[in-house]
Structures are given as structure tokens and as C-alpha cells.
Motif scaffolding. Sequence first.
Motif, PDB file in Angstrom:
ATOM      1  N   ARG A  91      36.232  36.259  43.284  1.00  0.00           N
ATOM      2  CA  ARG A  91      36.287  37.125  44.470  1.00  0.00           C
ATOM      3  C   ARG A  91      37.648  37.058  45.131  1.00  0.00           C
ATOM      4  NH1 ARG A  91      31.822  35.339  48.449  1.00  0.00           N
ATOM      5  NH2 ARG A  91      32.781  37.014  49.704  1.00  0.00           N
ATOM      6  N   LEU A  92      38.225  35.858  45.157  1.00  0.00           N
ATOM      7  CA  LEU A  92      39.547  35.679  45.763  1.00  0.00           C
ATOM      8  C   LEU A  92      40.599  36.490  45.009  1.00  0.00           C
ATOM      9  CD1 LEU A  92      41.339  34.135  47.808  1.00  0.00           C
ATOM     10  CD2 LEU A  92      41.488  32.288  46.138  1.00  0.00           C
ATOM     11  N   LEU A  93      40.592  36.365  43.681  1.00  0.00           N
ATOM     12  CA  LEU A  93      41.575  37.101  42.881  1.00  0.00           C
ATOM     13  C   LEU A  93      41.306  38.607  42.938  1.00  0.00           C
ATOM     14  CD1 LEU A  93      41.926  34.812  39.725  1.00  0.00           C
ATOM     15  CD2 LEU A  93      43.273  34.820  41.823  1.00  0.00           C
ATOM     16  N   GLY A  94      40.036  38.951  43.035  1.00  0.00           N
ATOM     17  CA  GLY A  94      39.692  40.365  43.114  1.00  0.00           C
ATOM     18  C   GLY A  94      40.158  41.001  44.414  1.00  0.00           C
ATOM     19  N   LEU A  95      40.213  40.203  45.467  1.00  0.00           N
ATOM     20  CA  LEU A  95      40.643  40.720  46.758  1.00  0.00           C
ATOM     21  C   LEU A  95      42.173  40.797  46.865  1.00  0.00           C
ATOM     22  CD1 LEU A  95      39.127  39.764  50.177  1.00  0.00           C
ATOM     23  CD2 LEU A  95      41.593  39.532  49.862  1.00  0.00           C
ATOM     24  N   ALA A  96      42.855  39.941  46.125  1.00  0.00           N
ATOM     25  CA  ALA A  96      44.305  39.802  46.253  1.00  0.00           C
ATOM     26  C   ALA A  96      45.081  41.113  46.101  1.00  0.00           C
ATOM     27  CB  ALA A  96      44.808  38.749  45.261  1.00  0.00           C
ATOM     28  N   PRO A  97      44.762  41.981  45.110  1.00  0.00           N
ATOM     29  CA  PRO A  97      45.571  43.199  44.939  1.00  0.00           C
ATOM     30  C   PRO A  97      45.582  44.113  46.163  1.00  0.00           C
ATOM     31  CG  PRO A  97      44.271  42.768  42.969  1.00  0.00           C
ATOM     32  CD  PRO A  97      43.782  41.832  44.020  1.00  0.00           C
ATOM     33  N   GLN A  98      44.658  43.914  47.075  1.00  0.00           N
ATOM     34  CA  GLN A  98      44.616  44.744  48.287  1.00  0.00           C
ATOM     35  C   GLN A  98      45.624  44.270  49.335  1.00  0.00           C
ATOM     36  OE1 GLN A  98      40.505  45.180  49.691  1.00  0.00           O
ATOM     37  NE2 GLN A  98      39.824  44.443  47.689  1.00  0.00           N
TER      38      GLN A  98
ATOM     39  N   ALA B  33      33.697  37.665  36.015  1.00  0.00           N
ATOM     40  CA  ALA B  33      34.633  38.499  36.786  1.00  0.00           C
ATOM     41  C   ALA B  33      36.025  37.892  36.876  1.00  0.00           C
ATOM     42  CB  ALA B  33      34.070  38.723  38.197  1.00  0.00           C
ATOM     43  N   PHE B  34      36.151  36.636  36.487  1.00  0.00           N
ATOM     44  CA  PHE B  34      37.439  35.961  36.672  1.00  0.00           C
ATOM     45  C   PHE B  34      38.548  36.582  35.817  1.00  0.00           C
ATOM     46  CE2 PHE B  34      40.627  32.789  35.619  1.00  0.00           C
ATOM     47  CZ  PHE B  34      40.954  32.280  36.855  1.00  0.00           C
ATOM     48  N   ALA B  35      38.317  36.692  34.528  1.00  0.00           N
ATOM     49  CA  ALA B  35      39.368  37.182  33.618  1.00  0.00           C
ATOM     50  C   ALA B  35      39.834  38.594  33.977  1.00  0.00           C
ATOM     51  CB  ALA B  35      38.873  37.117  32.171  1.00  0.00           C
ATOM     52  N   PRO B  36      38.911  39.533  34.243  1.00  0.00           N
ATOM     53  CA  PRO B  36      39.389  40.867  34.634  1.00  0.00           C
ATOM     54  C   PRO B  36      40.207  40.850  35.931  1.00  0.00           C
ATOM     55  CG  PRO B  36      37.080  40.942  33.999  1.00  0.00           C
ATOM     56  CD  PRO B  36      37.449  39.504  34.066  1.00  0.00           C
ATOM     57  N   ALA B  37      39.780  40.031  36.891  1.00  0.00           N
ATOM     58  CA  ALA B  37      40.515  39.958  38.161  1.00  0.00           C
ATOM     59  C   ALA B  37      41.918  39.411  37.947  1.00  0.00           C
ATOM     60  CB  ALA B  37      39.751  39.088  39.150  1.00  0.00           C
ATOM     61  N   LEU B  38      42.041  38.385  37.117  1.00  0.00           N
ATOM     62  CA  LEU B  38      43.354  37.817  36.833  1.00  0.00           C
ATOM     63  C   LEU B  38      44.205  38.799  36.038  1.00  0.00           C
ATOM     64  CD1 LEU B  38      45.329  35.469  36.957  1.00  0.00           C
ATOM     65  CD2 LEU B  38      44.203  34.468  34.954  1.00  0.00           C
TER      66      LEU B  38
END
Length: 705
Positions: free
Chosen positions: A639-646, A675-680
Amino acid sequence: MQHSSILLAAAGIVLLAGCGGPRYDGPLTPEESIRAMDVAEGFKVEVFAAEPHVKDPVEMVFDEDGNCFVMEMGDYPYKPEKGKGNGKIRQLKDLNGDGRIDTAIVFAEGLPSGTSMLPWQQGLLVTAAPDILFMKDTDGDGKADSTEVIFTGFFEDNSEAQITSLRYGVDNWIYANNNGQKGVVTFKRKPDAPAIKVGGGDFRFRLDKGLFEVEAGVGQFGLAMNDYGHRFFTQNTLHIQTAPIPWRYLHRHEFLPAYKAVANIYKDTPVVYQLSKTPYWREERTSRRQKAYDEQGLGRKEYERGHFTGASGGTDYNGTGFPEEYYGTIFTAEVACNLVHRDRIDTLHNGPFFAARRPASELKREFISSSDSWFRPVNLANAPDGWLYLIDMYRQHIETPVSIPEDLKKDMDFMLGNQYGRIYRIVPANATAKHNLQPGLRSKTTAELVALLGHGSRWWRTNAQRLLVERKDAAAIPLLTEMFNTATDEKARLHAMYTLEGLDALNGSLVLKAMKDAAAGIREHAAILAERYPECLPALVELSADSVPLVAFQATLSLGEFPIGKTMPALAAVLEKHAKDKWFQSAILSSPGGISMEFLQHLQTSGALQKEGRSDKGGYLTTFAHAVAARNAAGEVSRLLGLAPQLDEKYQVAILNGAATGLKATKNKTAADAAFAPALAVLEQSSAKKVKDAAAKLAASLKEK
């Protein structure tokens, strides 16, 4: 001003160098030693006690009736054989009222490295590693006939760096130094309580509540506390430090990358103005060390004189006998350089909130400096007479033997002088004698003790508060409440509030009123007490925006004791206002809510992380990401990495860097979710090189695991 050269005592103990000249000076009489002192303008030094009535003194206290007790460390610098310690506590008596001690009663003896005392329930609490003792004279002969081990398990292998400096805080806790030493402490009055590891910190306890806990700090020998309980501790070359964040807050969870709690607050060049000669062995040792540093290219500088090396006994002056500008200044003894240094304490707008500086009158000199190399000031004490007392161990050598090369100490006797000991009284030059003051607090009524909470001297205020808490007289409650509501002196209101606390008579209404007090120090303490009363939360939220940063800082720490769902806007506002202050960052990050994804989501959705011109929060996000990754709860890192691009690119980098160190440090080996790998991958494909590089670095670190 007193400043005179002294002819050395011909009959003194001198050691001769091979060529026949004197290598070390001999001892002086107390009066001669005073004449060797250069004392600050407007002050004079008097003999209060000397050998044979006191030897090897390191600590002194006056109990509630003005009885003077002195701790002697007769084994220094060696560790005594178990059960054969030479430590003593003497009660000093001035029988003829001339201001000078003329007899002494041995209150206790056989102590292993006793270092400090605190009057308590008509006896003394005593630090004597590995124990804290309660010693009491029950039959009135002046000798302790009752000894109780209250705590045990403290470090005991270095007499310079063991438990020291018992202090009664305004909050009814008793504080002490531990120099960060390891130890596993058990509370003898609570045999079923788990042992507590104290390594890395100091500690505090309450015997009236049966509490003991580790406290932030690495105080060695010397603990000054101001009127509001802020601690300033002494540690050898760092003569004055403070701990802005108490241990109980900083260690609320185990996911921070570091637990920095201590700050050196000295803002001047760390030199001292020494009058005594540099001893032969120190000149030679310095030369050797510097040669080794230079050969190794370390770029270090070894000083043989003129720098703090044996700072000891830091004590704040809080009496009424000195001119007003001296109240709250901190005196520190420097045993190796034979002097007493003084600092004024300024309050800062940012953490660590305090700065120690030389007073204007002592920019190029010390409060006291002596040419007598045997003058070994180790500690100071406030007294009921309003003056300051200086404890002089009076020894030829004060250095620990292990720190001196074997060939240099062949002609050094580290016990030479253990038959001496002096205690001096520092008074204004024009002071009127008021010797043998007998406060008689034990016999005072409850109403009289309450009235003393408004005394100008903290010795009187603190002892009155302690006795009221010990006495547990319910009749005090209405008197204390009235004092809190009506006293114009803020210190009286503070003591009244905490005496009520000690009597279990505090309530949310009174705390709410304290949170609106005109005195910042009372608002600061009210924030602490508000943690007990949920109805105080709205007012606590308001205090987190207080115009006085120290109050806002405490309120931020206290908000962390409440659920994040009720404090998010307030904590976000604090971060917005103080984002660059690492102490404020730590105040938020130390709480479970401050490292919650819920809080980060609030920062993001509220726009706090996107607004133009806002404070840089990169440092906060790096630590936040580290903590989230170190916790490694299910799905959180994704979730953290997924939020980062914003977020702004610099914040993406901060999150990636923090996540990398956090995942490396985590003890939770739960594998990443789907969800980790796609977010990274999204971050690895960023068009921003810094983001791309940071993502690649995180990916590489995962492959190394």
C-alpha cells in the motif's frame, strides 16, 4: 575577587622526578586552598566542613529539618572487595553555630561505592550499586539501624559510572542517572513484578505508587532539574546534555531506525579556563596519544588542559541567597581542571529546546578556578539557607588508573589524599551569616507546609511537597485546590497541582484549567496529566498548536497516547508547522498512530503532502517508510509503494529509501503480497531518474536477502 598565588606547603607530600625537582605539588590547608581560588566577582567561599569530620565526600543533602548528610566514597578509584566497602554516610553537626562543622556521626558505613542520597520518610534513599537502599535511624542515635534493599541489579563495575544523582522531581517521580549501563533491575517490594532491563538509559521510580521505569538519558555524575523538571545531566567531556523525549514515549513501538534521545546543548566553544598546572603524566600521555593519532592519520586532537574531561556534579542553583540572575543557572564541577563552570540556560523555539551558554560575566573565566591542583570539586548542593555548597574530594590524583599508561603511574598513589575532604559554602561577598538554619518542616502543620509551596527557594518547595505527599493528610486537599486557583506565583500553582496528584486528588476539571494557565510550564505539565482524562483531549488538541513550542511538543507526545482516529488532523497540523524539526518528527513517529497507514492516507487525501510551499516532509517520510517496512504488517508495504507515485518525486525517493532500510531491519519475515511487485515495478519505470534509481536499489536489496 580573590586571586592569589600560593606558596606550596613545604611539608606537603611531594613526589620527586629523577632529576630531583618536585613532580607534584603538595596539599594545602582548607584556608590556603580557598586563597588559591579565583572566585567570580561578588562572591566568596567559606569553609563549611573539612577533615577529619569529612573525607572523600562526593554528595551531600539537607533533610527536611536541615540535618546535613554527606556521602563518602572511600574506595575511589578502586572497586571494594565485596562486603568490605569503605563508603560512609556522615551526619555533620555545627554544635556552636559558627557555621563550621565541628563533629560528625557515622550514619552508615561499609557501603560499596555509594554515590547519592535523597531524604525520604524520615530516612535516606541511597544509591550504592548494585542496590538502591532505604536507610533509617529508628532510635534517634544518629546511626542507621534499618536498611532495606528496595531495588537491586544495577551495574556495579565502575565507580565513576554507576547509579547516581537521586532527585525528587516536581511530578513526584524520583529520577536518577545510570549512564546507560546495562542492568536487570528487580523491585524488592514487588517480588512478582518482572525484572526491567535498564541498559541504554537512566531511570525513575515512585515508591508511593510502586512504579519503576527506564528514562531517556545517559547521565553520569550530576543531574540538574529546573523548576519544570527538565533534566540536564553531566557526562565527563559533555558537561551538559538533555533528553527532550522521555523514554516512555520514544519506545512506544520497536520500529524506528534509531532512538536518539539525548542532545548536547552547550553552544559555546568547549574550553575551560584552567589555572592549575598540567600534571606531568597528563602532558606525557597527551603527547603519546597525539603522536599515535597523527601516525594513523586520524585527524584527532588530544588536549592536555583547558577542555572538559572530568565534568561532574552539574547542579542548578534554585535558592534565594544569590542575586536573582543566578536562579536557574547550572554549575558544573570539573575535577581534572580544578574549577567550577557556570552556564545560563536559554529556551529555544526548536528542539532540543534548550541551549547552555556562558554568562556574560564569565565569557573568559570560570565561576571558580583554582591553582591548587589538589582541589577536586565533584558536586554541589542547594541548601535551606539559600546558598550553594561545593563538595571537594581533595586528592592528588582523580583520574582512574586504567586510563594511564603503566610506566607513568609508577610514582602515582591514587589513594593519596583520602584522609582529606572539604565542603565549601559559596555566598555573596556581602552576605549576612545565617548559620545553623533549622527549617523544622517535620513539625509544621499541613497548612504551613502548603504555604511553603510558594517559597522562593525550591529546597523549601520540594521538601514541603514531598512531606505533604508522604503525610497523606486529606485536610491538605482544599488548601491545595485554593492555592492552585488563586496563587499568583506560577511555581506555587505547579507544586499545588502535583501535590494534589500525589494525594490522588487530581481531577479532569483541574487539569483542564491547568491547560489554559498563563504559564507555559503549567500548560506543558497539564498536557502530560491530560493523558489520564479522555475529556481533556479537545484541549490537548488545542495545546498541540500552542504558541510556545515546548508546550506544543509535549502536547504532540501526549496526543500519541490517544487513538489516531481522534488525533489525525492535529498531528498533521503539527507536522505541517514543524516538519523540519527532527524532535517534532520523532514525537509523531514514536506513537503507533504516527506510523500508521491511516495517518499517511490522511496526509495524502488532505493535500498536506501536495500543497505548494509547504514544509519539506522528506525526513519524516523516510523514517515513516522505514517503520512501516520494519513492522511489515500484511499488505502495508504494498500500500505504501502503491501510494508513492501520487506524491512529489522527492517524497517517492524518501519512501523508497525508508522502505529499503526497514525491510532490511524487519524481524517479521512474512513474504510480500501479490500487490508488492506491481507497485514496485511502477516506481522502477519512473521517468524520474532519482525515483528509478531508488526503486532499483530497493529491488536489489530484496534480492540480497
